[in-house]
Design a protein around this motif. Structure first.
Motif, PDB file in Angstrom:
ATOM      1  N   GLU A 113      -5.912 -12.061  -0.786  1.00  0.00           N
ATOM      2  CA  GLU A 113      -6.179 -13.484  -1.003  1.00  0.00           C
ATOM      3  C   GLU A 113      -5.023 -14.070  -1.808  1.00  0.00           C
ATOM      4  OE1 GLU A 113     -10.038 -13.768  -2.808  1.00  0.00           O
ATOM      5  OE2 GLU A 113     -11.041 -13.066  -0.985  1.00  0.00           O
ATOM      6  N   LYS A 114      -4.242 -14.907  -1.176  1.00  0.00           N
ATOM      7  CA  LYS A 114      -3.056 -15.531  -1.787  1.00  0.00           C
ATOM      8  C   LYS A 114      -2.029 -14.517  -2.262  1.00  0.00           C
ATOM      9  CE  LYS A 114      -5.346 -19.789  -3.044  1.00  0.00           C
ATOM     10  NZ  LYS A 114      -5.760 -20.701  -4.060  1.00  0.00           N
ATOM     11  N   VAL A 115      -2.096 -13.317  -1.722  1.00  0.00           N
ATOM     12  CA  VAL A 115      -1.099 -12.288  -2.047  1.00  0.00           C
ATOM     13  C   VAL A 115      -0.868 -11.429  -0.798  1.00  0.00           C
ATOM     14  CG1 VAL A 115      -1.751 -12.051  -4.490  1.00  0.00           C
ATOM     15  CG2 VAL A 115      -2.800 -10.535  -2.789  1.00  0.00           C
ATOM     16  N   HIS A 116       0.289 -10.787  -0.719  1.00  0.00           N
ATOM     17  CA  HIS A 116       0.426  -9.655   0.185  1.00  0.00           C
ATOM     18  C   HIS A 116       1.501  -8.718  -0.347  1.00  0.00           C
ATOM     19  CE1 HIS A 116       3.800 -11.700   2.385  1.00  0.00           C
ATOM     20  NE2 HIS A 116       4.145 -10.466   2.710  1.00  0.00           N
ATOM     21  N   PHE A 117       1.458  -7.497   0.129  1.00  0.00           N
ATOM     22  CA  PHE A 117       2.357  -6.466  -0.392  1.00  0.00           C
ATOM     23  C   PHE A 117       2.917  -5.655   0.778  1.00  0.00           C
ATOM     24  CE2 PHE A 117       3.564  -2.425  -2.179  1.00  0.00           C
ATOM     25  CZ  PHE A 117       4.154  -2.788  -3.386  1.00  0.00           C
ATOM     26  N   VAL A 118       4.237  -5.448   0.756  1.00  0.00           N
ATOM     27  CA  VAL A 118       4.912  -4.780   1.883  1.00  0.00           C
ATOM     28  C   VAL A 118       5.645  -3.540   1.379  1.00  0.00           C
ATOM     29  CG1 VAL A 118       6.678  -5.077   3.701  1.00  0.00           C
ATOM     30  CG2 VAL A 118       5.396  -7.064   2.873  1.00  0.00           C
ATOM     31  N   ILE A 119       5.615  -2.472   2.162  1.00  0.00           N
ATOM     32  CA  ILE A 119       6.438  -1.307   1.842  1.00  0.00           C
ATOM     33  C   ILE A 119       7.008  -0.725   3.140  1.00  0.00           C
ATOM     34  CG2 ILE A 119       4.408   0.239   1.769  1.00  0.00           C
ATOM     35  CD1 ILE A 119       5.959   1.925  -0.305  1.00  0.00           C
ATOM     36  N   TYR A 120       8.284  -0.349   3.095  1.00  0.00           N
ATOM     37  CA  TYR A 120       8.858   0.342   4.260  1.00  0.00           C
ATOM     38  C   TYR A 120      10.068   1.175   3.853  1.00  0.00           C
ATOM     39  CZ  TYR A 120      11.760  -4.003   4.717  1.00  0.00           C
ATOM     40  OH  TYR A 120      12.580  -5.086   4.526  1.00  0.00           O
ATOM     41  N   PRO A 121      10.350   2.220   4.649  1.00  0.00           N
ATOM     42  CA  PRO A 121      11.465   3.112   4.306  1.00  0.00           C
ATOM     43  C   PRO A 121      12.825   2.530   4.702  1.00  0.00           C
ATOM     44  CG  PRO A 121      10.386   3.887   6.307  1.00  0.00           C
ATOM     45  CD  PRO A 121       9.629   2.667   5.857  1.00  0.00           C
ATOM     46  N   LEU A 122      13.849   2.958   3.972  1.00  0.00           N
ATOM     47  CA  LEU A 122      15.226   2.536   4.245  1.00  0.00           C
ATOM     48  C   LEU A 122      16.138   3.747   4.183  1.00  0.00           C
ATOM     49  CD1 LEU A 122      15.479  -0.573   1.864  1.00  0.00           C
ATOM     50  CD2 LEU A 122      15.349  -0.643   4.358  1.00  0.00           C
ATOM     51  N   ARG A 123      17.335   3.603   4.705  1.00  0.00           N
ATOM     52  CA  ARG A 123      18.391   4.615   4.565  1.00  0.00           C
ATOM     53  C   ARG A 123      17.916   6.031   4.869  1.00  0.00           C
ATOM     54  NH1 ARG A 123      22.646   3.273  -0.233  1.00  0.00           N
ATOM     55  NH2 ARG A 123      23.926   2.031   1.147  1.00  0.00           N
ATOM     56  N   GLY A 124      17.426   6.240   6.065  1.00  0.00           N
ATOM     57  CA  GLY A 124      16.992   7.568   6.480  1.00  0.00           C
ATOM     58  C   GLY A 124      15.836   8.105   5.651  1.00  0.00           C
TER      59      GLY A 124
END
Ligand SMILES: Cc1cc2nc3c(=O)[nH]c(=O)nc-3n(C[C@H](O)[C@H](O)[C@H](O)COP(=O)(O)OP(=O)(O)OC[C@H]3O[C@@H](n4cnc5c(N)ncnc54)[C@H](O)[C@@H]3O)c2cc1C
Length: 410
Positions: free
Chosen positions: A213-224
């Protein structure tokens, strides 16, 4: 290709992703380019960026696909979870079916790596000259060209000028003159974590986000998989404007207090977040005047909810170079044709990015409806909903087809 040996260069103002892509696209058509960047160094912020299949189509045209792919992570899924219950809402597989549909992949890349790919490509081309510490403060159009003045007291003569100078564009004020961008009331905190600091169950090879609610959170891998990119977004009217400053972590934790444990756990891992106050503008139809035009965020700044600002800037660059080639050096005509080919597509992304922002941050009935609608989709239905953005034809209205035919001819 245009043969313009000894020609007056095209001036590109701004050495971000858009400006470098424009320099490269024009040079590949045989035009000389002088790029003027205000910073002492050409560099990007240390965070991740998502690349849709539509920008890979442009990388093909620019000869960058292999170089980008070397640094990119190709995630298995786009996963959306409910930030309060923690339950998975939907999962879009990005493997064979996705690639068969869109002919190109979905990727995640560390911004400095993407910028360096563009920079290396520009440095290999004799037609491109890059100047740093050159903040453009004025532009004059002459009978057969333009002159840009910089704060350092230098003047650069060009056949035409492209303002790729971002959200706070000086060139936009000269061409359009519509004041400051709009503060969205959404704040983003970004950080990058070494993978060893990410709890093992949360180390997915996917772009994962929790919508609350009025927020979101993202995570993802980088650089292998060496790093994880973390992005936290919430609504706040505390901030007027600003960019790349250290925020107030106490407010961040307060806004996410109702979210599920994995989100709060990840938030707690970060000691130093950097904060952005998100801004955009409503779409406009005209962003060229004579031999001066705009590109990327300077022309159509958008919220990041469709992860497309940089992708649109690279599409602009390819389209612009095609139009310049087509009009054989009549820059005023080429710039009009370029904005005509682009404004509906970029305007649609600007508008839809706002809609998706509301959708991701929904509460009450809207939240239930969102989870029900997205949860009920098959992967094929999800791909269908992305066709207008990622598809080869770029939408049923035909304006995308015109652009694509030109891209394919390059
Ligand atoms: C939180 C967040 C997440 C995002 N995620 C994504 C994503 O996943 N995928 C995606 O495609 N996009 C994403 N975007 C959008 C993307 O970052 C931008 O749209 C893109 O970087 C714009 O590129 P640009 O070259 O137009 O402008 P910029 O990157 O802003 O570059 C402008 C350049 O011009 C220079 N400059 C400014 N004024 C002058 C002047 N007067 N003279 C000389 N130089 C000048 C600046 O120093 C800068 O180098 C995101 C944005 C945000 C805020």
């Amino acid at each position: 290709m245009l043969d313009r040996t000894g020609q007056t260069p095209v001036l590109v103002v701004g050495g971000g992703i858009g400006g470098l892509a424009a320099a490269l696209a024009l040079a590949r058509k045989g035009l000389a380019v002088e790029l003027l960047e205000q910073a002492e160094e050409l560099k990007e912020v240390g965070a991740g960026i998502q690349l849709g299949p539509n920008v890979f189509r442009m990388f093909e045209v620019l000869g960058l696909t292999d170089a980008v792919s070397e640094f990119a992570v190709f995630p298995e899924n786009l996963i959306m979870l409910d930030a309060i219950s923690g339950e998975e809402v939907t999962r879009i597989p990005l493997g064979e079916g996705f690639r068969a549909k869109f002919k190109h992949p979905y990727a995640l890349i560390y911004r400095p790596d993407l910028l360096n790919v563009l920079l290396d490509a520009c440095r290999k081309v004799d037609l491109i000259r890059l100047h740093t510490s050159q903040k453009v403060i004025g532009v004059e159009e002459t009978r057969d060209g333009v002159t840009a003045r910089t704060q350092a007291g230098r003047s650069y003569a060009g056949a035409a000028l492209i303002g790729a100078d971002g959200l706070w564009s000086t060139i936009r004020q000269i061409v359009v003159g519509d004041g400051k961008p709009q503060v969205a009331g959404h704040i983003t905190y970004r950080a990058v974590l070494p993978t060893t600091e990410v709890p093992e169950p949360l180390r997915r090879w996917s772009m994962t986000f929790w919508a609350g609610e009025k927020v979101h959170f993202v995570i993802y891998p980088l650089r292998g998989g060496e790093l994880y990119n973390l992005v936290a977004v919430f609504h706040s009217s505390r901030y007027e404007e600003g960019w790349d400053s250290f925020g107030d972590p106490a407010e961040l934790h307060e806004r996410f207090a109702k979210t599920c444990e994995p989100v709060r756990l990840l938030l707690g891992k970060i000691e130093s977040w950097r904060m952005w106050v998100l801004c955009d503008r409503p779409p406009i139809k005209e962003w060229s005047r004579g031999r001066v035009t705009l590109l990327g965020d300077a022309a159509h700044p958008m919220l990041q909810y469709l992860a497309q600002g940089a992708c649109m800037a690279v599409e602009d660059a390819v389209c612009l170079a095609n139009k310049v080639e087509e009009r054989q050096g009549d820059f005023a005509a080429a710039f009009k044709a370029y904005q005509q080919a682009r404004y509906l597509r970029t305007g649609r992304v600007q508008i839809m990015a706002r809609v998706y922002g509301e959708f991701y941050h929904a509460s009450g009935v809207a939240r239930e409806l969102r989870n029900m609608m997205l949860g009920a989709r098959t992967p094929e239905q999800a791909f269908e909903s992305m066709e207008w953005l990622y598809g080869e034809d770029m939408g049923p209205t035909g304006y995308g087809r015109v652009f694509e035919r030109e891209g394919a001819r390059s």
